[in-house]
Design a protein around this motif. Structure first.
Motif, PDB file in Angstrom:
ATOM      1  N   SER A 173       0.788  -1.232   0.000  1.00 32.21           N
ATOM      2  CA  SER A 173       0.000   0.000   0.000  1.00 32.21           C
ATOM      3  C   SER A 173       0.824   1.288   0.000  1.00 32.21           C
ATOM      4  CB  SER A 173      -0.946  -0.043   1.205  1.00 32.21           C
ATOM      5  OG  SER A 173      -1.984   0.862   1.025  1.00 32.21           O
ATOM      6  N   GLY A 174       0.254   2.338   0.590  1.00 29.68           N
ATOM      7  CA  GLY A 174       0.899   3.645   0.607  1.00 29.68           C
ATOM      8  C   GLY A 174       2.287   3.607   1.214  1.00 29.68           C
ATOM      9  N   GLY A 175       2.489   2.719   2.161  1.00 30.77           N
ATOM     10  CA  GLY A 175       3.796   2.576   2.783  1.00 30.77           C
ATOM     11  C   GLY A 175       4.869   2.193   1.783  1.00 30.77           C
ATOM     12  N   LEU A 205       4.362   2.707  -1.740  1.00 25.80           N
ATOM     13  CA  LEU A 205       4.360   3.735  -2.785  1.00 25.80           C
ATOM     14  C   LEU A 205       5.082   5.013  -2.335  1.00 25.80           C
ATOM     15  CD1 LEU A 205       3.281   4.243  -5.673  1.00 25.80           C
ATOM     16  CD2 LEU A 205       1.278   5.315  -4.630  1.00 25.80           C
ATOM     17  N   TYR A 253       2.826  -6.915  -4.378  1.00 24.28           N
ATOM     18  CA  TYR A 253       2.573  -5.475  -4.392  1.00 24.28           C
ATOM     19  C   TYR A 253       1.075  -5.273  -4.476  1.00 24.28           C
ATOM     20  CZ  TYR A 253       3.915  -0.592  -5.581  1.00 24.28           C
ATOM     21  OH  TYR A 253       4.123   0.755  -5.578  1.00 24.28           O
ATOM     22  N   SER A 254       0.498  -4.636  -3.470  1.00 22.54           N
ATOM     23  CA  SER A 254      -0.938  -4.358  -3.548  1.00 22.54           C
ATOM     24  C   SER A 254      -1.339  -3.233  -2.611  1.00 22.54           C
ATOM     25  CB  SER A 254      -1.751  -5.606  -3.219  1.00 22.54           C
ATOM     26  OG  SER A 254      -3.094  -5.389  -3.587  1.00 22.54           O
ATOM     27  N   VAL A 255      -2.638  -3.002  -2.593  1.00 23.43           N
ATOM     28  CA  VAL A 255      -3.170  -1.878  -1.833  1.00 23.43           C
ATOM     29  C   VAL A 255      -3.350  -2.262  -0.364  1.00 23.43           C
ATOM     30  CG1 VAL A 255      -5.620  -2.382  -2.185  1.00 23.43           C
ATOM     31  CG2 VAL A 255      -4.874  -0.011  -2.038  1.00 23.43           C
ATOM     32  N   ILE A 256      -3.285  -3.550  -0.082  1.00 21.08           N
ATOM     33  CA  ILE A 256      -3.519  -4.039   1.277  1.00 21.08           C
ATOM     34  C   ILE A 256      -2.940  -5.453   1.379  1.00 21.08           C
ATOM     35  CG2 ILE A 256      -5.783  -5.034   0.710  1.00 21.08           C
ATOM     36  CD1 ILE A 256      -6.782  -3.941   3.437  1.00 21.08           C
ATOM     37  N   ALA A 269      -7.469 -12.985  -5.121  1.00 19.60           N
ATOM     38  CA  ALA A 269      -8.360 -11.916  -5.606  1.00 19.60           C
ATOM     39  C   ALA A 269      -7.614 -10.608  -5.835  1.00 19.60           C
ATOM     40  CB  ALA A 269      -9.495 -11.700  -4.611  1.00 19.60           C
ATOM     41  N   LEU A 270      -6.622 -10.323  -4.993  1.00 16.59           N
ATOM     42  CA  LEU A 270      -5.919  -9.036  -5.075  1.00 16.59           C
ATOM     43  C   LEU A 270      -4.976  -8.936  -6.275  1.00 16.59           C
ATOM     44  CD1 LEU A 270      -5.121  -8.403  -1.307  1.00 16.59           C
ATOM     45  CD2 LEU A 270      -6.565  -6.974  -2.760  1.00 16.59           C
ATOM     46  N   LYS A 271      -4.697 -10.064  -6.928  1.00  9.00           N
ATOM     47  CA  LYS A 271      -3.773 -10.075  -8.075  1.00  9.00           C
ATOM     48  C   LYS A 271      -2.477  -9.351  -7.708  1.00  9.00           C
ATOM     49  CE  LYS A 271      -6.808 -11.735 -11.254  1.00  9.00           C
ATOM     50  NZ  LYS A 271      -7.806 -12.265 -10.298  1.00  9.00           N
ATOM     51  N   LEU A 309      -0.816  -5.647 -15.340  1.00  6.79           N
ATOM     52  CA  LEU A 309      -1.583  -4.420 -15.084  1.00  6.79           C
ATOM     53  C   LEU A 309      -0.763  -3.162 -15.367  1.00  6.79           C
ATOM     54  CD1 LEU A 309      -3.247  -5.633 -11.757  1.00  6.79           C
ATOM     55  CD2 LEU A 309      -4.440  -5.204 -13.910  1.00  6.79           C
ATOM     56  N   VAL A 342       1.737  -1.977 -13.818  1.00  3.95           N
ATOM     57  CA  VAL A 342       2.144  -1.247 -12.625  1.00  3.95           C
ATOM     58  C   VAL A 342       3.661  -1.386 -12.428  1.00  3.95           C
ATOM     59  CG1 VAL A 342       1.960  -1.275 -10.105  1.00  3.95           C
ATOM     60  CG2 VAL A 342      -0.100  -1.380 -11.512  1.00  3.95           C
ATOM     61  N   LEU A 366      -9.634  -6.705 -12.434  1.00  3.22           N
ATOM     62  CA  LEU A 366      -9.068  -7.830 -11.683  1.00  3.22           C
ATOM     63  C   LEU A 366     -10.024  -9.017 -11.601  1.00  3.22           C
ATOM     64  CD1 LEU A 366      -6.960  -5.743 -10.976  1.00  3.22           C
ATOM     65  CD2 LEU A 366      -7.223  -6.287  -8.585  1.00  3.22           C
ATOM     66  N   PHE A 390     -12.581  -9.135  -9.720  1.00  7.46           N
ATOM     67  CA  PHE A 390     -12.522  -9.253  -8.265  1.00  7.46           C
ATOM     68  C   PHE A 390     -13.816  -9.806  -7.693  1.00  7.46           C
ATOM     69  CE2 PHE A 390     -12.347  -8.091  -3.850  1.00  7.46           C
ATOM     70  CZ  PHE A 390     -10.999  -8.107  -3.529  1.00  7.46           C
ATOM     71  N   ALA A 394      -7.506  -3.105  -6.188  1.00  4.28           N
ATOM     72  CA  ALA A 394      -6.206  -3.409  -5.592  1.00  4.28           C
ATOM     73  C   ALA A 394      -5.090  -2.460  -6.028  1.00  4.28           C
ATOM     74  CB  ALA A 394      -5.835  -4.862  -5.881  1.00  4.28           C
ATOM     75  N   VAL A 395      -4.050  -2.996  -6.649  1.00  2.00           N
ATOM     76  CA  VAL A 395      -2.858  -2.184  -6.914  1.00  2.00           C
ATOM     77  C   VAL A 395      -3.161  -1.036  -7.896  1.00  2.00           C
ATOM     78  CG1 VAL A 395      -1.879  -3.505  -8.844  1.00  2.00           C
ATOM     79  CG2 VAL A 395      -0.348  -2.408  -7.207  1.00  2.00           C
ATOM     80  N   LEU A 424      -4.205   1.775  -5.821  1.00  2.00           N
ATOM     81  CA  LEU A 424      -3.019   2.359  -5.192  1.00  2.00           C
ATOM     82  C   LEU A 424      -2.333   3.335  -6.151  1.00  2.00           C
ATOM     83  CD1 LEU A 424      -1.097   2.354  -2.722  1.00  2.00           C
ATOM     84  CD2 LEU A 424       0.179   0.535  -3.846  1.00  2.00           C
ATOM     85  N   LEU A 436      -3.155   7.102  -6.341  1.00  2.00           N
ATOM     86  CA  LEU A 436      -2.484   8.059  -5.455  1.00  2.00           C
ATOM     87  C   LEU A 436      -1.395   8.784  -6.246  1.00  2.00           C
ATOM     88  CD1 LEU A 436      -3.776   6.021  -3.331  1.00  2.00           C
ATOM     89  CD2 LEU A 436      -1.816   6.501  -1.900  1.00  2.00           C
TER      90      LEU A 436
END
Lengths: 317, 285
Positions: free
Chosen positions: A201-203, A205, A221-224, A246-248, A257, A259, B84, B86, B171-172, B175, B178
């Motif tokens: 997550s933000g930590g 990024l 690597y994900s949002v949570i 699910a979070l891929k 993606l 990213v 995703l 999801f 998800a990502v 993120l 941001l």
């Protein structure tokens, strides 16, 4: 050597092999053939297991207690040229975020990354790789210093998240991360970010905006984190494996993606199985990417970086 | 034998005919003050007795900030996809559809340009009612495009945050919003265009780790919850008792992260006063 639950077949074979070798040493029995057989079986089993890792198994590997951490990488990359620099010039020196200058070949880089500990004492000392706001501000201070002298920045990401503490909130955890994201977007020197373990997550990024974002094969690597995702969406930690799917969050998902720009292959068995090979792959990735970036003007560099991030996201209309 | 005889059996008044107060006529604030909803509306959705700022959405903020509630909505047709695939207890597309039907909104932010005290202002306002005001690709893109409009037309920009953070179902990619929004804000900053961040109740998670904390001024309303990690997470992680008023707008003001807190009735005046002052223009009446 520590083994994860899905690595137990490997452990069994490894034990067998050791026993076999022991018998060979202690008696006159010729065990060469048997040992060879076991070795062959071991390699096949390893290949089979690591070829088909689930998302959750990769998360486990990314947190493996023997996995190389930020300082391990930096010391391997720079040897005795590494000079660690401390402090945010404001509150204190965050032990969960380290930084400093070092050379790879003839080129100086500014290295910044979250640092985890390797035993209980050092894990506490490093706050489990969870930075406070002063960690992000220390990182930004070092980046600005690098920018001033035209030194490229390499960040190594390995964090379960920014620290959710009382003082962290008082000192503006959100603001510190937000400021870093904005300033990294317009930093006038090349920035290469590498997710070496956990990218939460933000930590993550907060030191993760770069011209190139690379990821080790078994990093996530994900949002949570999958655990927290499970606890929010399913109201229990039991669905962490499902959440991880699910979070891929794997490197290949992040690449799909768009990213991350590239994946750094890990040795068979994960980064810790052959540290030297891991460090070599990371070193080559940094040098290759810096080579591609070093001749761009600061203006082109920033424009390209901004365009990359402006293109992220999927929507209709 | 009974004294009175009931002519008809049972209560015969149908539910529709019952004399009951219609729903939504009264509002009860958390301190228990009761107010007529029409009065509440006239008072900028602030409970007059205790000053409680009721959570409102883009519709109400646009009404408060744009002259005569006139504005042009930008990129109103953008909607979310499901990159995703999801699925948790519900599939993401089903969740989106349910939210759209319930709220009559397309996603968690609306962006618009209009006159505020006679001058153009671009506003991106989040709606908490849409999946907790969570930020996914659509929110990121709409904010980026609105900021781009402000950049091209040299118009001051304002974001009204009201969000639980990034949208887990993207998800990502959420993120990365941001970074996307912060990139645009960096461009606005380089062009010298004022950006005002209004943090409303609640502004947490990814929003505080990006645009909500990046204003030339960060402002808020009384009593709003603002923080990176939610209070429950902080309590669970640290095991510490949280001080009273932790993560309220007053707490943030005290710790140096807000420029000021404003009552909603003064919001339009104070935002425009700042714009006039920072751009060195005559102050509009």
């Amino acid at each position: 050597m520590e083994y994860l639950d899905f690595e137990l077949p490997i452990k069994e074979l490894q034990d067998q092999l050791e026993k076999c070798q022991l018998i060979g040493e202690e008696s006159d029995v010729d065990v060469t053939q048997t040992c060879k057989k076991i070795e062959k079986k071991l390699l096949e089993t390893k290949k089979e297991i690591y070829k088909n890792l689930t998302a959750w198994q990769r998360v486990q590997l990314s947190r493996h207690p023997d996995r190389p951490y930020t300082l391990d990488h930096i010391k391997a990359l720079c040897g005795n040229t590494f000079l660690e620099l401390h402090g945010d010039r404001n509150v204190k020196d965050d032990k969960a975020m380290i930084g400093g200058l070092g050379k790879i070949g003839d080129q100086t880089y500014m290295f910044i990354g979250q640092q985890k500990g390797f035993n209980t004492k050092t894990r506490q000392y490093r706050n489990f790789g969870m930075s406070n706001p002063e960690g992000y501000r220390k990182a930004l201070r070092l980046m600005k210093s690098a920018e001033k002298f035209g030194i490229p920045v390499v960040t190594l990401i390995d964090t379960p998240g920014a620290y959710p503490g009382l003082e962290a909130e008082e000192r503006g955890q959100g603001e510190a991360i937000a400021r870093n994201i904005l300033e990294m977007a317009r930093l006038k020197v090349p920035v290469i970010a590498i997710v070496i373990g956990e990218g939460a997550s933000g930590g993550a990024l907060g030191i993760g905006v770069g011209d190139r974002v690379l990821m080790l094969e078994n990093a996530w690597y994900s949002v949570i984190s999958p655990e927290n995702c499970s606890s929010i969406l399913w109201r229990s930690w039991d669905q962490k494996e499902q959440a991880a799917e699910a979070l891929k969050l794997t490197a290949s998902d992040a690449k799909k993606l768009k990213v991350v720009d590239a994946i750094i292959k890990e040795p068979l068995g994960g980064a810790h199985a052959d540290r030297a090979a891991t460090f070599k792959a990371v070193k080559e990735a940094i040098e290759k990417n810096y080579e591609e970036l070093k001749n761009l003007s600061p203006k082109d560099l920033v424009n390209q970086r901004m365009e990359k991030y402006l293109g992220m996201g999927v929507f209709k209309g | 034998m009974s004294w009175f005889k009931r002519k008809e059996k049972g209560i015969t008044t149908s539910t529709e005919e019952k004399k009951d107060t219609p729903k939504g006529l009264w509002y009860k604030s958390p301190t228990g003050k009761i107010i007529d909803t029409e009065e509440l509306e006239k008072n900028f959705y602030v409970s007059p007795e205790d000053g409680y700022h009721v959570r409102i959405g883009s519709k109400e903020y646009f009404e408060i900030l744009f002259d005569d509630n006139k504005f042009k909505e930008l990129d109103a047709s953008l909607t979310s996809k499901d990159p995703l695939k999801f699925e948790d207890t519900k599939k993401y597309p089903d969740r989106l559809k349910a939210a759209q039907e319930k709220t009559k909104l397309k996603d968690a932010v609306r962006t618009a340009v209009g006159k505020s005290k006679g001058n153009d202002l671009v506003i991106a306002c989040m709606d908490f009612s849409f999946i907790g005001g969570s930020m996914g690709s659509v929110v990121g893109e709409k904010i980026a495009r609105a900021a781009d409009y402000a950049l091209k037309h040299k118009v001051p920009f304002m974001i009204i945050s009201k969000s639980g953070g990034a949208r887990m179902m993207e998800a990502v990619l959420s993120l990365m919003q941001l970074a996307k929004t912060s990139v645009k804000l960096a461009q606005l900053a380089d062009a010298g265009i004022p950006y005002i961040s209004l943090c409303t109740d609640p502004t947490t998670g990814g929003t505080t780790a990006s645009f909500a904390m990046l204003g030339d001024i960060n402002i808020s309303e009384p009593g709003a919850l603002i923080g990176f990690a939610g209070p429950r997470v902080v309590k669970d992680t640290t095991g510490q008792e949280l001080p009273e008023g932790f993560q309220t707008s007053e707490f943030l003001l005290e710790h140096g992260f807000l420029d000021f807190i404003t009552h909603r009735k003064d919001l339009k005046d104070r935002v425009n006063l700042y714009i006039d002052l920072i751009t060195n223009q005559p102050i509009r009446a």
